[in-house]
Each structure stands twice: as C-alpha cells, then as structure tokens.
Design a protein around this motif. Structure first.
Motif, PDB file in Angstrom:
ATOM      1  N   SER A   7     -58.787 -38.733 -67.715  1.00 13.31           N
ATOM      2  CA  SER A   7     -57.261 -38.629 -68.028  1.00 13.31           C
ATOM      3  C   SER A   7     -56.956 -39.616 -69.359  1.00 13.31           C
ATOM      4  N   TYR A  10     -57.906 -37.936 -72.429  1.00 12.63           N
ATOM      5  CA  TYR A  10     -56.877 -37.008 -72.756  1.00 12.63           C
ATOM      6  C   TYR A  10     -55.599 -37.603 -73.227  1.00 12.63           C
ATOM      7  N   ASN A  13     -56.751 -38.844 -76.908  1.00 15.60           N
ATOM      8  CA  ASN A  13     -56.654 -37.516 -77.834  1.00 15.60           C
ATOM      9  C   ASN A  13     -55.131 -37.143 -78.046  1.00 15.60           C
ATOM     10  N   ALA A  54     -52.761 -31.734 -74.184  1.00 14.77           N
ATOM     11  CA  ALA A  54     -53.587 -32.836 -73.562  1.00 14.77           C
ATOM     12  C   ALA A  54     -52.672 -33.781 -72.941  1.00 14.77           C
ATOM     13  N   LEU A  57     -52.570 -32.346 -69.136  1.00 14.86           N
ATOM     14  CA  LEU A  57     -53.714 -32.524 -68.689  1.00 14.86           C
ATOM     15  C   LEU A  57     -54.032 -33.919 -68.355  1.00 14.86           C
ATOM     16  N   ALA A  58     -53.578 -34.890 -69.171  1.00 14.30           N
ATOM     17  CA  ALA A  58     -53.794 -36.297 -68.649  1.00 14.30           C
ATOM     18  C   ALA A  58     -52.898 -36.691 -67.409  1.00 14.30           C
ATOM     19  N   CYS A  61     -54.872 -34.935 -64.513  1.00 14.72           N
ATOM     20  CA  CYS A  61     -56.004 -35.624 -63.990  1.00 14.72           C
ATOM     21  C   CYS A  61     -55.984 -37.118 -63.389  1.00 14.72           C
TER      22      CYS A  61
END
Length: 77
Positions: A7, A10, A13, A54, A57-58, A61
């Motif tokens: 995470s 992510y 990024n 992104a 998804l962070a 996670c």
C-alpha cells in the motif's frame, strides 16, 4: 512483501502520478497551441485515471484485513 508494504508503494506512485498531472495542467494553461492543448488533455485524463486506481488500491491494501471494512466493489470478485 505484505499488503501494508504494498500500500505504501501504491500511495507513493499515486502521489507521483498526481504531481505529474498537476504539472501538465499548468503547462496546458500556459500554451496557446490548440493541438498541444488537446494532446495534454488526453495525457492528463489518463494520468488522473491511473492516479485514482493507484489511490484506491492503496486504501484496499491498507485496510484489507480490517474487520467490517467495506471493500471497493470494483476490486472484489
């Protein structure tokens, strides 16, 4: 690598993608060439999409193992 460590990647990024999109938006405001403005708009749109994914998804996670966490439907089976 754990999901929590992933995470962080992510999130890093996502921040880089957001910064690049902001930079391109500034360049788009400063340019007078219409063709270049359209090209920049397309790149910005793609970067914004990548940034949102992104970021989502962070969060997924980070919170994957928390009880009661309602996951984003987009990323569940």
């Amino acid at each position: 690598m754990t999901l929590l460590e992933l995470s962080v990647e992510y999130r890093t990024n996502a921040d880089a993608l957001r910064e690049r999109a902001l930079l391109l938006e500034q360049r788009q405001r400063e340019t007078w060439d219409e063709a270049q403005r359209v090209c920049l708009a397309d790149r910005i749109k793609l970067l914004r999409t990548m940034w949102r994914e992104a970021r989502d998804l962070a969060v997924l996670c980070e919170r994957y193992y928390e009880r009661g966490y309602r996951r984003n439907v987009k990323y569940t089976l």
